[in-house]
Design a protein around this motif. Structure first.
Motif, PDB file in Angstrom:
ATOM      1  N   LEU A 208     -14.064   6.554   2.315  1.00 44.96           N
ATOM      2  CA  LEU A 208     -13.828   4.993   3.120  1.00 44.96           C
ATOM      3  C   LEU A 208     -13.433   4.242   3.695  1.00 44.96           C
ATOM      4  O   LEU A 208     -13.258   3.654   4.440  1.00 44.96           O
ATOM      5  CB  LEU A 208     -13.178   4.449   1.282  1.00 44.96           C
ATOM      6  N   GLY A 209     -12.762   5.106   4.809  1.00 45.55           N
ATOM      7  CA  GLY A 209     -12.139   5.029   6.361  1.00 45.55           C
ATOM      8  C   GLY A 209     -11.082   5.695   6.969  1.00 45.55           C
ATOM      9  O   GLY A 209     -10.897   6.698   6.560  1.00 45.55           O
ATOM     10  N   LYS A 210     -10.928   5.378   8.160  1.00 47.16           N
ATOM     11  CA  LYS A 210      -9.798   6.495   7.963  1.00 47.16           C
ATOM     12  C   LYS A 210      -8.334   5.946   7.667  1.00 47.16           C
ATOM     13  O   LYS A 210      -8.146   4.501   7.154  1.00 47.16           O
ATOM     14  CB  LYS A 210      -9.939   5.583   9.811  1.00 47.16           C
ATOM     15  N   ALA A 211      -7.268   6.771   8.135  1.00 44.47           N
ATOM     16  CA  ALA A 211      -5.761   6.887   7.001  1.00 44.47           C
ATOM     17  C   ALA A 211      -5.465   5.582   8.067  1.00 44.47           C
ATOM     18  O   ALA A 211      -4.607   5.333   6.688  1.00 44.47           O
ATOM     19  CB  ALA A 211      -5.214   7.943   7.850  1.00 44.47           C
ATOM     20  N   HIS A 212      -5.202   4.870   8.603  1.00 45.85           N
ATOM     21  CA  HIS A 212      -4.828   3.988   8.439  1.00 45.85           C
ATOM     22  C   HIS A 212      -5.238   2.897   8.050  1.00 45.85           C
ATOM     23  O   HIS A 212      -4.498   1.817   6.889  1.00 45.85           O
ATOM     24  CB  HIS A 212      -4.752   3.096   9.884  1.00 45.85           C
ATOM     25  N   LYS A 213      -6.557   2.584   7.356  1.00 43.61           N
ATOM     26  CA  LYS A 213      -7.143   1.295   6.323  1.00 43.61           C
ATOM     27  C   LYS A 213      -6.604   2.032   5.212  1.00 43.61           C
ATOM     28  O   LYS A 213      -6.122   1.173   4.092  1.00 43.61           O
ATOM     29  CB  LYS A 213      -8.713   1.466   6.721  1.00 43.61           C
ATOM     30  N   ARG A 214      -6.871   3.392   4.715  1.00 44.90           N
ATOM     31  CA  ARG A 214      -6.637   3.724   3.374  1.00 44.90           C
ATOM     32  C   ARG A 214      -5.055   3.493   2.976  1.00 44.90           C
ATOM     33  O   ARG A 214      -4.556   2.848   2.071  1.00 44.90           O
ATOM     34  CB  ARG A 214      -7.398   5.336   3.056  1.00 44.90           C
ATOM     35  N   ASN A 215      -4.058   3.572   4.004  1.00 43.38           N
ATOM     36  CA  ASN A 215      -2.883   3.635   3.299  1.00 43.38           C
ATOM     37  C   ASN A 215      -2.476   2.139   3.265  1.00 43.38           C
ATOM     38  O   ASN A 215      -1.296   1.717   2.001  1.00 43.38           O
ATOM     39  CB  ASN A 215      -1.820   4.364   4.373  1.00 43.38           C
ATOM     40  N   HIS A 216      -3.570   1.232   4.056  1.00 44.98           N
ATOM     41  CA  HIS A 216      -3.075  -0.092   3.541  1.00 44.98           C
ATOM     42  C   HIS A 216      -3.679  -0.809   2.939  1.00 44.98           C
ATOM     43  O   HIS A 216      -2.527  -1.534   2.064  1.00 44.98           O
ATOM     44  CB  HIS A 216      -3.648  -1.127   4.662  1.00 44.98           C
ATOM     45  N   MET A 217      -4.353  -0.391   1.933  1.00 48.33           N
ATOM     46  CA  MET A 217      -4.591  -0.309   0.776  1.00 48.33           C
ATOM     47  C   MET A 217      -3.884   0.224  -0.015  1.00 48.33           C
ATOM     48  O   MET A 217      -3.663  -0.664  -1.484  1.00 48.33           O
ATOM     49  CB  MET A 217      -5.792   0.198   0.574  1.00 48.33           C
ATOM     50  N   LYS A 218      -3.467   0.974  -0.106  1.00 47.84           N
ATOM     51  CA  LYS A 218      -2.639   1.678  -0.838  1.00 47.84           C
ATOM     52  C   LYS A 218      -1.791   0.976  -1.121  1.00 47.84           C
ATOM     53  O   LYS A 218      -1.500   0.460  -2.665  1.00 47.84           O
ATOM     54  CB  LYS A 218      -2.687   3.666  -0.593  1.00 47.84           C
ATOM     55  N   ARG A 219      -1.025   0.474  -0.223  1.00 48.57           N
ATOM     56  CA  ARG A 219      -0.238  -0.644  -0.151  1.00 48.57           C
ATOM     57  C   ARG A 219      -0.465  -1.968  -0.508  1.00 48.57           C
ATOM     58  O   ARG A 219       0.487  -2.137  -1.584  1.00 48.57           O
ATOM     59  CB  ARG A 219       0.532  -0.786   0.870  1.00 48.57           C
ATOM     60  N   LEU A 220      -1.665  -2.344  -0.502  1.00 43.24           N
ATOM     61  CA  LEU A 220      -1.609  -3.537  -1.630  1.00 43.24           C
ATOM     62  C   LEU A 220      -2.277  -3.473  -2.501  1.00 43.24           C
ATOM     63  O   LEU A 220      -1.274  -4.585  -3.296  1.00 43.24           O
ATOM     64  CB  LEU A 220      -3.103  -4.450  -1.491  1.00 43.24           C
ATOM     65  N   LEU A 221      -2.683  -2.503  -3.116  1.00 45.80           N
ATOM     66  CA  LEU A 221      -2.495  -1.998  -4.783  1.00 45.80           C
ATOM     67  C   LEU A 221      -1.047  -1.411  -4.906  1.00 45.80           C
ATOM     68  O   LEU A 221      -0.928  -2.523  -6.327  1.00 45.80           O
ATOM     69  CB  LEU A 221      -3.318  -0.599  -4.926  1.00 45.80           C
ATOM     70  N   ARG A 222      -0.550  -1.352  -4.464  1.00 41.11           N
ATOM     71  CA  ARG A 222       1.276  -1.019  -5.139  1.00 41.11           C
ATOM     72  C   ARG A 222       1.626  -2.211  -5.503  1.00 41.11           C
ATOM     73  O   ARG A 222       2.117  -2.243  -6.250  1.00 41.11           O
ATOM     74  CB  ARG A 222       1.977   0.189  -4.151  1.00 41.11           C
ATOM     75  N   GLU A 223       1.630  -3.566  -4.408  1.00 40.03           N
ATOM     76  CA  GLU A 223       2.077  -4.573  -4.949  1.00 40.03           C
ATOM     77  C   GLU A 223       2.149  -4.739  -5.245  1.00 40.03           C
ATOM     78  O   GLU A 223       2.291  -5.133  -6.268  1.00 40.03           O
ATOM     79  CB  GLU A 223       2.489  -5.072  -3.080  1.00 40.03           C
ATOM     80  N   ALA A 224       0.428  -5.382  -5.370  1.00 43.11           N
ATOM     81  CA  ALA A 224      -0.295  -5.819  -6.592  1.00 43.11           C
ATOM     82  C   ALA A 224       0.238  -5.132  -8.148  1.00 43.11           C
ATOM     83  O   ALA A 224       0.923  -6.030  -8.744  1.00 43.11           O
ATOM     84  CB  ALA A 224      -1.948  -5.645  -6.361  1.00 43.11           C
ATOM     85  N   TYR A 225      -0.025  -4.232  -8.154  1.00 47.84           N
ATOM     86  CA  TYR A 225       0.572  -3.364  -9.498  1.00 47.84           C
ATOM     87  C   TYR A 225       1.562  -4.132  -9.659  1.00 47.84           C
ATOM     88  O   TYR A 225       3.021  -4.222 -11.188  1.00 47.84           O
ATOM     89  CB  TYR A 225       0.276  -2.237  -9.446  1.00 47.84           C
ATOM     90  N   ARG A 226       2.996  -3.711  -8.393  1.00 48.15           N
ATOM     91  CA  ARG A 226       4.540  -4.039  -8.497  1.00 48.15           C
ATOM     92  C   ARG A 226       4.794  -5.351  -9.152  1.00 48.15           C
ATOM     93  O   ARG A 226       5.804  -5.053 -10.630  1.00 48.15           O
ATOM     94  CB  ARG A 226       5.109  -3.660  -7.283  1.00 48.15           C
ATOM     95  N   LEU A 227       4.129  -6.517  -8.793  1.00 46.18           N
ATOM     96  CA  LEU A 227       4.407  -7.668  -9.716  1.00 46.18           C
ATOM     97  C   LEU A 227       3.934  -7.417 -10.608  1.00 46.18           C
ATOM     98  O   LEU A 227       4.390  -8.588 -11.388  1.00 46.18           O
ATOM     99  CB  LEU A 227       3.686  -8.435  -8.569  1.00 46.18           C
ATOM    100  N   HIS A 228       3.027  -6.975 -10.793  1.00 45.25           N
ATOM    101  CA  HIS A 228       2.600  -7.265 -12.736  1.00 45.25           C
ATOM    102  C   HIS A 228       2.215  -5.619 -13.438  1.00 45.25           C
ATOM    103  O   HIS A 228       2.258  -5.989 -14.811  1.00 45.25           O
ATOM    104  CB  HIS A 228       0.821  -7.469 -12.330  1.00 45.25           C
ATOM    105  N   GLN A 229       3.032  -4.641 -13.004  1.00 42.43           N
ATOM    106  CA  GLN A 229       3.370  -4.249 -14.268  1.00 42.43           C
ATOM    107  C   GLN A 229       4.123  -5.073 -14.985  1.00 42.43           C
ATOM    108  O   GLN A 229       3.926  -3.444 -16.698  1.00 42.43           O
ATOM    109  CB  GLN A 229       4.336  -3.108 -13.265  1.00 42.43           C
ATOM    110  N   HIS A 230       4.829  -5.409 -15.130  1.00 38.24           N
ATOM    111  CA  HIS A 230       5.544  -5.980 -17.207  1.00 38.24           C
ATOM    112  C   HIS A 230       3.784  -6.216 -17.634  1.00 38.24           C
ATOM    113  O   HIS A 230       4.454  -5.912 -19.470  1.00 38.24           O
ATOM    114  CB  HIS A 230       5.845  -7.199 -16.442  1.00 38.24           C
ATOM    115  N   MET A 231       3.560  -6.392 -16.958  1.00 39.98           N
ATOM    116  CA  MET A 231       2.102  -6.346 -18.488  1.00 39.98           C
ATOM    117  C   MET A 231       1.902  -5.563 -18.938  1.00 39.98           C
ATOM    118  O   MET A 231       1.309  -5.165 -20.429  1.00 39.98           O
ATOM    119  CB  MET A 231       0.219  -6.871 -18.051  1.00 39.98           C
ATOM    120  N   LEU A 232       2.183  -4.191 -18.815  1.00 42.24           N
ATOM    121  CA  LEU A 232       1.660  -3.210 -19.139  1.00 42.24           C
ATOM    122  C   LEU A 232       3.022  -2.918 -19.785  1.00 42.24           C
ATOM    123  O   LEU A 232       2.981  -1.629 -21.410  1.00 42.24           O
ATOM    124  CB  LEU A 232       1.130  -1.193 -18.561  1.00 42.24           C
TER     125      LEU A 232
END
Length: 144
Positions: free
Chosen positions: A70-94
């Motif tokens: 999907l792209g260079k490491a800095h873009k992949r790492n940024h996407m992982k950070r976005l996924l983690r943050e979105a999950y962190r804020l809404h993990q209570h749903m699970l």
């Protein structure tokens, strides 16, 4: 707001932290996510694969996957950070339904694109978690 032993502030209205102990790790755990008998939900930019292990204890581990293609490491790492943050804020749903059912959950959020704004990522993660939340009571305990 008070500080606990890990020097993180604890909130009285709920725990929004995502410590390393709540992140899925290990080769075997990820291999199980790509076997035939897992549940898969997919949106435009994000997907979710998960299974419910047989042991009946409470726990919820989530992994975050972005393919190298999907792209260079800095873009992949940024996407992982976005996924983690979105999950962190809404993990209570699970966490709340899993605690009531006394079930363990292993899952992974998978990115299908790296150039996506956070608002879209968050909306898709919330939609995926709502799908899983609605499906949890119907999952048979012996399915894994």
């Amino acid at each position: 707001m008070t500080k606990d032993r890990s020097n993180q502030s604890s909130r009285s209205n709920g725990d929004f932290s995502l410590p390393r102990a709540k992140i899925l790790r290990g080769r075997k755990n990820f291999q199980r996510l790509f076997e035939q008998d897992v549940f898969i939900h997919r949106k435009k930019h994000v997907g979710l694969r998960y299974y419910i292990p047989d042991f009946s204890s409470f726990g919820c581990l989530m992994g975050f996957i972005v393919k190298k293609s999907l792209g260079k490491a800095h873009k992949r790492n940024h996407m992982k950070r976005l996924l983690r943050e979105a999950y962190r804020l809404h993990q209570h749903m699970l966490y709340d339904p899993l605690r009531q059912l006394q079930r363990t959950f292993h899952g992974a959020l998978i990115a299908y694109d790296v150039d996506v704004p956070y608002t879209e990522i968050e909306q898709e993660v919330v939609a995926l978690l709502e799908q899983v939340q609605g499906q949890l009571p119907t999952i048979s305990p012996g399915h894994s």
